[in-house]
Enzyme design. Sequence first.
Site, PDB file in Angstrom:
ATOM      1  N   ARG A  12       0.834  -1.199   0.000  1.00  0.00           N
ATOM      2  CA  ARG A  12       0.000   0.000   0.000  1.00  0.00           C
ATOM      3  C   ARG A  12       0.869   1.249   0.000  1.00  0.00           C
ATOM      4  NH1 ARG A  12      -4.838  -0.768  -1.525  1.00  0.00           N
ATOM      5  NH2 ARG A  12      -6.335  -0.986   0.114  1.00  0.00           N
ATOM      6  N   CYS A  13       0.233   2.339  -0.379  1.00  0.00           N
ATOM      7  CA  CYS A  13       0.853   3.661  -0.398  1.00  0.00           C
ATOM      8  C   CYS A  13       1.524   3.926   0.953  1.00  0.00           C
ATOM      9  CB  CYS A  13      -0.237   4.694  -0.668  1.00  0.00           C
ATOM     10  SG  CYS A  13       0.307   6.389  -0.570  1.00  0.00           S
ATOM     11  N   PRO A  14       2.726   4.424   0.951  1.00  0.00           N
ATOM     12  CA  PRO A  14       3.559   4.929  -0.140  1.00  0.00           C
ATOM     13  C   PRO A  14       4.603   3.928  -0.630  1.00  0.00           C
ATOM     14  CG  PRO A  14       4.521   5.663   1.903  1.00  0.00           C
ATOM     15  CD  PRO A  14       3.290   4.833   2.267  1.00  0.00           C
TER      16      PRO A  14
END
Length: 80
Positions: A12-14
């Site tokens: 997942r981000c980042p």
Amino acid sequence: MSETTLDVQGLRCPLPVLKANKALRAMAPGARLTVLSSDPASVADFQAFCRETGHALVSFSEAAGAYRFTLRKREDAPAP
């Protein structure tokens, strides 16, 4: 021309952008990096990353929740 694939699906981000940045740093100027991601936020993240760093977003595609980005390291970046 060198081409590398980085599979960051499930992250997942980042993390997808951070891992792509690390991979690009080890590549020669003009080399291509294909990133495979499953995070919908990576679409905006990679657009912003390329805008901010000067690397080129050569192509982008999405199919069934899988995102594929092809980046080209900027020519004036220092070689590893």
